[in-house]
Design an enzyme around this catalytic site. Structure first.
Site, PDB file in Angstrom:
ATOM      1  N   LYS A 140     -17.816  -1.703   4.046  1.00 15.35           N
ATOM      2  CA  LYS A 140     -18.173  -2.730   3.060  1.00 15.35           C
ATOM      3  C   LYS A 140     -19.662  -2.724   2.735  1.00 15.35           C
ATOM      4  O   LYS A 140     -20.064  -2.870   1.576  1.00 15.35           O
ATOM      5  CB  LYS A 140     -17.757  -4.105   3.608  1.00 15.35           C
ATOM      6  CG  LYS A 140     -17.961  -5.231   2.623  1.00 15.35           C
ATOM      7  CD  LYS A 140     -17.530  -6.560   3.209  1.00 15.35           C
ATOM      8  CE  LYS A 140     -17.679  -7.670   2.183  1.00 15.35           C
ATOM      9  NZ  LYS A 140     -17.388  -8.988   2.739  1.00 15.35           N
TER      10      LYS A 140
ATOM     11  N   PHE B 201     -12.402  -7.321  13.191  1.00 16.82           N
ATOM     12  CA  PHE B 201     -11.248  -7.758  12.395  1.00 16.82           C
ATOM     13  C   PHE B 201     -10.880  -6.715  11.334  1.00 16.82           C
ATOM     14  O   PHE B 201     -11.745  -6.270  10.575  1.00 16.82           O
ATOM     15  CB  PHE B 201     -11.566  -9.106  11.728  1.00 16.82           C
ATOM     16  CG  PHE B 201     -10.433  -9.601  10.863  1.00 16.82           C
ATOM     17  CD1 PHE B 201      -9.196  -9.917  11.421  1.00 16.82           C
ATOM     18  CD2 PHE B 201     -10.584  -9.720   9.488  1.00 16.82           C
ATOM     19  CE1 PHE B 201      -8.144 -10.341  10.622  1.00 16.82           C
ATOM     20  CE2 PHE B 201      -9.544 -10.150   8.687  1.00 16.82           C
ATOM     21  CZ  PHE B 201      -8.313 -10.467   9.255  1.00 16.82           C
ATOM     22  N   GLN B 202      -9.636  -6.339  11.307  1.00 21.10           N
ATOM     23  CA  GLN B 202      -9.095  -5.345  10.371  1.00 21.10           C
ATOM     24  C   GLN B 202      -9.806  -3.993  10.444  1.00 21.10           C
ATOM     25  O   GLN B 202      -9.980  -3.314   9.437  1.00 21.10           O
ATOM     26  CB  GLN B 202      -9.088  -5.891   8.937  1.00 21.10           C
ATOM     27  CG  GLN B 202      -8.136  -7.076   8.814  1.00 21.10           C
ATOM     28  CD  GLN B 202      -7.785  -7.444   7.397  1.00 21.10           C
ATOM     29  OE1 GLN B 202      -8.613  -7.338   6.507  1.00 21.10           O
ATOM     30  NE2 GLN B 202      -6.557  -7.901   7.184  1.00 21.10           N
TER      31      GLN B 202
ATOM     32  N   GLU C  85       0.826  -1.219   0.000  1.00 25.32           N
ATOM     33  CA  GLU C  85       0.000   0.000   0.000  1.00 25.32           C
ATOM     34  C   GLU C  85       0.855   1.263   0.000  1.00 25.32           C
ATOM     35  O   GLU C  85       0.426   2.305  -0.469  1.00 25.32           O
ATOM     36  CB  GLU C  85      -0.973   0.011   1.177  1.00 25.32           C
ATOM     37  CG  GLU C  85      -2.125  -0.983   1.022  1.00 25.32           C
ATOM     38  CD  GLU C  85      -1.768  -2.379   1.512  1.00 25.32           C
ATOM     39  OE1 GLU C  85      -0.615  -2.604   1.935  1.00 25.32           O
ATOM     40  OE2 GLU C  85      -2.669  -3.265   1.459  1.00 25.32           O
TER      41      GLU C  85
ATOM     42  N   MET D 130      23.455  10.005   3.851  1.00 29.55           N
ATOM     43  CA  MET D 130      23.163  11.322   4.422  1.00 29.55           C
ATOM     44  C   MET D 130      23.345  11.325   5.938  1.00 29.55           C
ATOM     45  O   MET D 130      23.914  12.263   6.514  1.00 29.55           O
ATOM     46  CB  MET D 130      21.737  11.749   4.049  1.00 29.55           C
ATOM     47  CG  MET D 130      21.394  13.156   4.469  1.00 29.55           C
ATOM     48  SD  MET D 130      22.550  14.349   3.777  1.00 29.55           S
ATOM     49  CE  MET D 130      21.578  15.071   2.485  1.00 29.55           C
TER      50      MET D 130
HETATM   51  C1  TPP Z   1      11.509   6.473   6.030  1.00 29.49           C
HETATM   52  C2  TPP Z   1      12.761   7.165   6.467  1.00 29.49           C
HETATM   53  N1  TPP Z   1      13.519   6.637   7.440  1.00 29.49           N
HETATM   54  C3  TPP Z   1      14.653   7.269   7.836  1.00 29.49           C
HETATM   55  C4  TPP Z   1      15.024   8.447   7.273  1.00 29.49           C
HETATM   56  C5  TPP Z   1      16.290   9.172   7.749  1.00 29.49           C
HETATM   57  N2  TPP Z   1      17.275   9.252   6.654  1.00 29.49           N
HETATM   58  C6  TPP Z   1      17.400  10.340   5.872  1.00 29.49           C
HETATM   59  S1  TPP Z   1      18.518  10.142   4.640  1.00 29.49           S
HETATM   60  C7  TPP Z   1      18.889   8.593   5.165  1.00 29.49           C
HETATM   61  C8  TPP Z   1      19.903   7.767   4.436  1.00 29.49           C
HETATM   62  C9  TPP Z   1      19.512   7.503   3.023  1.00 29.49           C
HETATM   63  O1  TPP Z   1      20.337   6.493   2.498  1.00 29.49           O
HETATM   64  P1  TPP Z   1      20.318   6.131   0.974  1.00 29.49           P
HETATM   65  O2  TPP Z   1      18.946   5.967   0.483  1.00 29.49           O
HETATM   66  O3  TPP Z   1      21.238   4.992   0.764  1.00 29.49           O
HETATM   67  O4  TPP Z   1      20.869   7.444   0.280  1.00 29.49           O
HETATM   68  P2  TPP Z   1      22.275   8.195   0.383  1.00 29.49           P
HETATM   69  O5  TPP Z   1      22.134   9.230   1.450  1.00 29.49           O
HETATM   70  O6  TPP Z   1      23.321   7.173   0.705  1.00 29.49           O
HETATM   71  O7  TPP Z   1      22.442   8.811  -0.965  1.00 29.49           O
HETATM   72  C10 TPP Z   1      18.136   8.244   6.298  1.00 29.49           C
HETATM   73  C11 TPP Z   1      18.260   6.978   7.034  1.00 29.49           C
HETATM   74  C12 TPP Z   1      14.174   8.975   6.281  1.00 29.49           C
HETATM   75  N3  TPP Z   1      14.420  10.149   5.692  1.00 29.49           N
HETATM   76  N4  TPP Z   1      13.075   8.311   5.876  1.00 29.49           N
END
Ligand code: TPP
Length: 560
Positions: free
Chosen positions: A165, A115-116, A53, A474
């Site tokens: 539903k 349920f659900q 989803e 990041m």
């Molecule tokens: C759903 C979610 N969980 C955690 C984060 C925190 N977060 C921001 S950037 C990042 C790392 C992203 O890693 P990647 O997709 O490998 O990209 P890169 O920065 O290495 O280019 C995280 C964990 C987020 N933005 N979204």
């Protein structure tokens, strides 16, 4: 509608959607949706079955971002509905128009922890523009009409309709319904006295800057903004969401402003004596959370369709609540009768900043920026770039030459990893004739990786550019800069072989681990008629620069 004949709620719903011009729904079925999925067999509406989803809602979001139309998605009650929550919040933060349909348990069981059952209208109240729980099939035509109107007008956003539903199964005689939206008003042109004040301020200033955001794109105000910037010879900075409102390379464009903004953009905002803010939120990624230190020397004009944004973060000297396109057209009309401002000295200063502080990166070895630059060279001006969230997102924002509004789709406000792949899916379905690139990271890619199946099944020729650094880049960069290189839980040591994963889904995979391969691999991907995954190895030590340290004003960038 078929007057006189009794129809099920599900059929009435599908007919009401058709009346709103819907020809496509992204969805995932479940028990309470059986009447609707049954009726769908006889409907001309196309249904795309995603694999989760979260994929359903981000796909509808991607579709909406690249078209400006309302995206529609559907999920079952309970876990189906709660799996949508991140995507709804994502769309809400970026003002993306969605109509989200959820199944619900039968009305007699509502509130019994059946349920659900999940109280999805309760859960989504703070992240929807409006939501409805339908208790009677007779309400469906009115509610659908209202939902589309609310989602797509004024400041757009997601509207949810929860459908028990028994309401979907109920048989009634269809009828036409009128909207009941007393009190909902859409601001249009803005106040003419204030517009005259703005035009006068533009003519009298010495150091102007236009600060343009996603609202410019939503309002279709890019062209008039360009005209005004050219007439009044004003530099333009954009937010992440505003990318594309002026074509890349336009002489007035200084680039993105904020934490990873262009140096000239940040300096110009800090020094300007007039800031024309259009369709922006003064978000903390732009102001560094320091509204009181932002553009302190400037008279601030704020044009926004949402009254709630005015003076939320910064003091505003001239607020105008209205549609950005209509307001800017009026400002331009009045301005044309006035003297152009004396801005030659200001432009000397701005050009000096631009020359002294260009976006810097190595072009003669395999860097992420060099990959993105190469993508831009091989694509055309209609190419759509979708991103995930992380360093790769910022590199794409800084380097990719976006030429048109609605060609850059990224999760701005919520910063949702996992957005990219399904959003690219929605974008490619919406724009079948345009090249769609996804720029993703190995962390983000794995958050909705299951949508490779949807992409393969629907033969969507997306070109996935995976900038694979083996880390959550990041977050790791923040640990490197601000936590003394104490790396905690940011290594993705056991990453799978993504080329093999792509191939397992029937998608072409190409591994790129040298500089020499980059250009030919990207052009091969573009030439290939189907989807392609480019797994490009980059160093975990590449940084997004410049960067404003937390708590510092935007002029104090590291890595200038
Ligand atoms: C759903 C979610 N969980 C955690 C984060 C925190 N977060 C921001 S950037 C990042 C790392 C992203 O890693 P990647 O997709 O490998 O990209 P890169 O920065 O290495 O280019 C995280 C964990 C987020 N933005 N979204």
């Amino acid at each position: 509608m078929n007057e006189g004949k009794r129809l099920k709620g599900a059929t009435i719903l599908l007919e009401a959607l058709e009346k709103e011009g819907v020809d496509l729904i992204f969805g995932y079925p479940g028990g309470v949706l059986l009447p609707l999925y049954d009726a769908l067999i006889d409907s001309p509406i196309r249904h795309i079955l995603a694999r989760h989803e979260q994929g359903v809602v981000h796909a509808a979001d991607g579709y909406a971002r690249v078209t400006g139309k309302v995206g529609v998605c559907l999920a079952t009650s309970g876990p189906g509905a709660t799996n949508l929550v991140t995507g709804i919040a994502n769309a809400y933060m970026d003002s993306i128009p969605l109509v989200v349909l959820t199944g619900q348990v039968v009305t007699s069981l509502l509130g019994t922890d059946s349920f659900q059952e999940a109280d999805i209208t309760g859960i989504t109240t703070p992240i929807t523009k409006h939501n409805y729980l339908v208790k009677d099939a007779r309400e469906i035509p009115r509610i659908v009409k209202e939902a589309f109107y609310l989602a797509g007008t004024g400041r757009p956003g997601p509207v949810l309709i929860d459908l028990p539903k028994d309401v979907l199964a109920m048989e009634i005689e269809p009828f036409s319904a009128e909207m009941k939206l007393k009190g909902y008003q859409i601001p249009n042109k803005g106040d003419s006295v204030k517009i005259a004040e703005v035009a006068k301020a533009l003519s009298e200033c010495r150091k102007p800057v236009i600060y343009a955001g996603g609202g410019v794109i939503t309002a279709g105000a890019g062209d008039v903004l360009k005209k005004l910037a050219e007439k009044a010879t004003m530099p333009v900075v954009t937010t992440l969401m505003g990318i594309g409102c002026l074509p890349s390379g336009h002489p007035n464009l200084l680039g993105m402003v904020g934490l990873h903004g262009a140096v000239a953009a940040n300096y110009a905002v800090d020094e300007c004596d007039l800031l024309l803010a259009v369709g922006v939120r003064f978000d903390d990624r732009v102001t560094s959370g320091l509204g009181h230190l932002f553009a302190t020397k400037a008279k601030i004009i704020h044009i926004d369709i949402d009254l709630a944004e005015i003076a939320k973060v910064v003091r505003t000297h001239i607020p105008i609540v209205g549609d950005a396109r209509l307001v800017l057209e009026e400002v331009l009309n009045v301005f044309e009768g006035l003297n152009a401002p004396q801005v030659a000295d200001w432009w000397d200063q701005v050009h000096a900043w631009k020359n002294d502080f260009p976006v810097k990166y190595d072009k003669d070895r395999l860097t992420p920026q060099m990959v993105i630059e190469c993508m831009g060279e091989l694509a055309n001006e209609d190419t759509v770039v979708v991103t995930d969230v992380g360093q790769h997102q910022m590199w794409a924002a800084q380097v990719y030459p976006i030429m048109k509004s609605r060609n850059f789709a990224t999760s701005g406000g919520l910063g949702t990893m996992g957005f990219g792949l399904p959003a690219a899916m929605g974008a490619q379905i919406a724009r079948p004739d345009d090249l769609v690139f996804l720029v993703t990271g190995d962390g983000s890619f794995q958050m909705c990786i299951q949508e490779l199946a949807t992409i393969a099944h629907n033969k969507l020729p997306i070109k996935i550019v995976l900038l694979n650094n083996g880390v959550l880049g990041m977050v790791r960069q923040l640990q490197k800069f601000f936590y003394g290189e104490r790396y905690s839980q940011t290594d993705l040591i056991d990453n799978p072989d993504f080329v093999k994963i792509a191939e397992a889904y029937g998608i072409r995979g190409i591994r790129v681990d040298s500089f020499e391969q980059v250009r030919s691999a990207i052009s091969e991907a573009i030439k290939h008629p189907g989807p392609v995954l480019l797994d490009i190895t980059i160093s975990p030590n590449e940084d997004v620069l410049p960067i404003v340290p937390p708590g510092k004003p935007i002029t104090e960038m590291l890595g200038r």
